[in-house]
Scaffold this motif. Sequence first.
Motif, mmCIF file in Angstrom:
data_model
loop_
_atom_site.group_PDB
_atom_site.id
_atom_site.type_symbol
_atom_site.label_atom_id
_atom_site.label_comp_id
_atom_site.label_asym_id
_atom_site.label_seq_id
_atom_site.Cartn_x
_atom_site.Cartn_y
_atom_site.Cartn_z
ATOM 1 N N VAL A 1 -30.241 -52.748 16.815
ATOM 2 C CA VAL A 1 -29.234 -51.734 16.507
ATOM 3 C C VAL A 1 -27.852 -52.368 16.523
ATOM 4 O O VAL A 1 -27.475 -53.040 17.480
ATOM 5 N N ALA A 2 -27.105 -52.159 15.458
ATOM 6 C CA ALA A 2 -25.743 -52.717 15.371
ATOM 7 C C ALA A 2 -24.773 -51.806 16.113
ATOM 8 O O ALA A 2 -24.052 -51.004 15.522
ATOM 9 N N MET A 3 -24.782 -51.921 17.403
ATOM 10 C CA MET A 3 -23.908 -51.097 18.246
ATOM 11 C C MET A 3 -23.405 -51.970 19.384
ATOM 12 O O MET A 3 -24.164 -52.720 19.990
ATOM 13 N N GLY A 4 -22.150 -51.873 19.706
ATOM 14 C CA GLY A 4 -21.574 -52.697 20.766
ATOM 15 C C GLY A 4 -21.960 -52.199 22.143
ATOM 16 O O GLY A 4 -23.107 -51.847 22.401
ATOM 17 N N SER A 5 -21.001 -52.147 23.008
ATOM 18 C CA SER A 5 -21.239 -51.744 24.391
ATOM 19 C C SER A 5 -21.631 -50.276 24.481
ATOM 20 O O SER A 5 -21.044 -49.413 23.827
ATOM 21 N N ILE A 6 -22.643 -49.978 25.290
ATOM 22 C CA ILE A 6 -23.039 -48.592 25.548
ATOM 23 C C ILE A 6 -22.863 -48.237 27.030
ATOM 24 O O ILE A 6 -23.311 -47.189 27.489
ATOM 25 N N GLY A 7 -22.195 -49.131 27.752
ATOM 26 C CA GLY A 7 -21.927 -48.874 29.162
ATOM 27 C C GLY A 7 -21.164 -50.030 29.771
ATOM 28 O O GLY A 7 -21.115 -51.127 29.202
ATOM 29 N N GLY A 8 -20.548 -49.801 30.903
ATOM 30 C CA GLY A 8 -19.809 -50.869 31.572
ATOM 31 C C GLY A 8 -19.251 -50.403 32.894
ATOM 32 O O GLY A 8 -19.281 -49.214 33.223
ATOM 33 N N GLY A 9 -18.738 -51.365 33.670
ATOM 34 C CA GLY A 9 -18.166 -51.011 34.967
ATOM 35 C C GLY A 9 -17.885 -52.244 35.792
ATOM 36 O O GLY A 9 -17.801 -53.352 35.265
ATOM 37 N N GLY A 10 -17.751 -52.033 37.098
ATOM 38 C CA GLY A 10 -17.491 -53.165 37.972
ATOM 39 C C GLY A 10 -16.964 -52.766 39.334
ATOM 40 O O GLY A 10 -16.839 -51.584 39.660
ATOM 41 N N ARG A 11 -16.636 -53.788 40.119
ATOM 42 C CA ARG A 11 -16.133 -53.623 41.494
ATOM 43 C C ARG A 11 -14.610 -53.625 41.492
ATOM 44 O O ARG A 11 -13.982 -54.445 40.843
ATOM 45 N N TYR A 12 -14.016 -52.680 42.196
ATOM 46 C CA TYR A 12 -12.559 -52.614 42.344
ATOM 47 C C TYR A 12 -12.253 -52.484 43.834
ATOM 48 O O TYR A 12 -12.871 -51.700 44.556
ATOM 49 N N ASP A 13 -11.298 -53.250 44.338
ATOM 50 C CA ASP A 13 -11.027 -53.289 45.772
ATOM 51 C C ASP A 13 -9.986 -52.297 46.239
ATOM 52 O O ASP A 13 -9.837 -52.078 47.434
ATOM 53 N N ASP A 14 -9.263 -51.685 45.310
ATOM 54 C CA ASP A 14 -8.178 -50.812 45.765
ATOM 55 C C ASP A 14 -7.993 -49.621 44.828
ATOM 56 O O ASP A 14 -6.896 -49.346 44.349
ATOM 57 N N LEU A 15 -9.060 -48.886 44.599
ATOM 58 C CA LEU A 15 -9.027 -47.746 43.692
ATOM 59 C C LEU A 15 -7.959 -46.733 44.086
ATOM 60 O O LEU A 15 -7.194 -46.263 43.258
#
Length: 456
Positions: free
Chosen positions: A314-328
């Motif tokens: 399927v020609a589709m880019g990112s369908i999700g993402g995220g990560g760690r943040y220390d000072d939200l």
Amino acid sequence: MAQKPGIPKGTRDFSPAEVAKRQYIISVMKHHFEAFGFQPIETPSFENYDTLMGKYGEEGDRLIFKILNSGDYLAKANEEYLTSKDSNKLTSQISEKALRYDLTVPFARYVVQHQNEIEFPFRRYQIQPVWRADRPQKGRFREFYQCDADVVGSTSLWQEAELVQLYDSVFSDLGLKGVTIKINNRKVLSGIAEVIGAKDKLIDFTVALDKLDKVGEEGVKKEMLEKGIAAEAIEKVQPLFSFTGSVNEKLEQLSQLLASSDEGMKGVEELRFICEKVLELGLNQSILDLDVTLARGLNYYTGAIFEVTAPKEVAMGSIGGGGRYDDLTGIFGLKNMSGVGISFGLDRIYLVLEEMGLFPDTVTEGTKALFINFGDEEAFYSMKAIKKLRSLGHKVELYPDKAKVSKQFQHADKRGITFAVLTGQEEIDKNMFTLKNLITGTQETLPLEDLIQRLG
């Protein structure tokens, strides 16, 4: 002649079938969010102007939809700003509220505001629309849903391992095989910049590196040179352009490359822990890949970085993402509140499932049987059966008007309704129902108990 109505650019109407498919995806997400212990919250569609402004950088602030004050919104405006047409200073005086740009900043505000009521670590999920005054284009809208899951109040790397498992569980349940969950670490990127002598060019270096799959090796090198990164430094990262092998092999290559960087090695060890635990626990249908070029949200994330890509067909880019943040929550005065979170791209997941034909037929299944209306007496007889059928979970309805039978059949056909139930005087006298299959044309007369079974 009345002007034909329309909707604002970047927004959409959704048909019943489209809504059913979107709700199906959301229901799968909710099921797994809650199975993993995440609790739902909701925040207002608009926040105070000061809550949102200044949290997304200059570009983000520009894309925030501002809401004019009620009534005479110019009443409190500074005459000098009005005369000079200083929109930047004027906006805060005529707009005290704004539509939320994302779910992250409202979540940070929520945590700070309710910190004495929350039990930490706090596992929250949120599925709500957001608005951005962006230029509409394919796959990018001004109103769209975000589907987020975050844990705040814990620095444990088990959270990252669980979020990978959560991604895998959701996509496996949706029938998406071959989804790739890419992982990297901000500390690794910082370490690479350090060992090549380009620590002061970290952002420029990683932004260029992140484009490797789009512009290729030479394109990346060209951009790095244009940003002032020395040719000798670029030469030192040559191994990254052919970074292949298993996750463990890549970790070993990183260990050698970053041996002289304490921060880089800390990132490698964090990646090693997460990857080893995930691979030992196993994934259902997803693929875990260590991608050292992944650099999304570099100004925001402080540890692990995730990006999920659709199956290769399927020609589709990112369908999700995220990560760690220390000072939200630091932006609102609550320091040292580490968190980690992921997001699902509802619209893109919808397009992938549609293209791959993965929506179950039952998702868009509507009314199963239409009771034909022959008049008030017959309609009342039908309604008693309809009430019983609905109480048992059957989707049935009565055609509201006494119209030509042919018109009622046409209505059922256009709606995709499989059965018609006829209740004329003969059926009433015998306490029976005639069930007609509108696909095969066959019909039979039977009591209510058998009708219930047939529609089951």
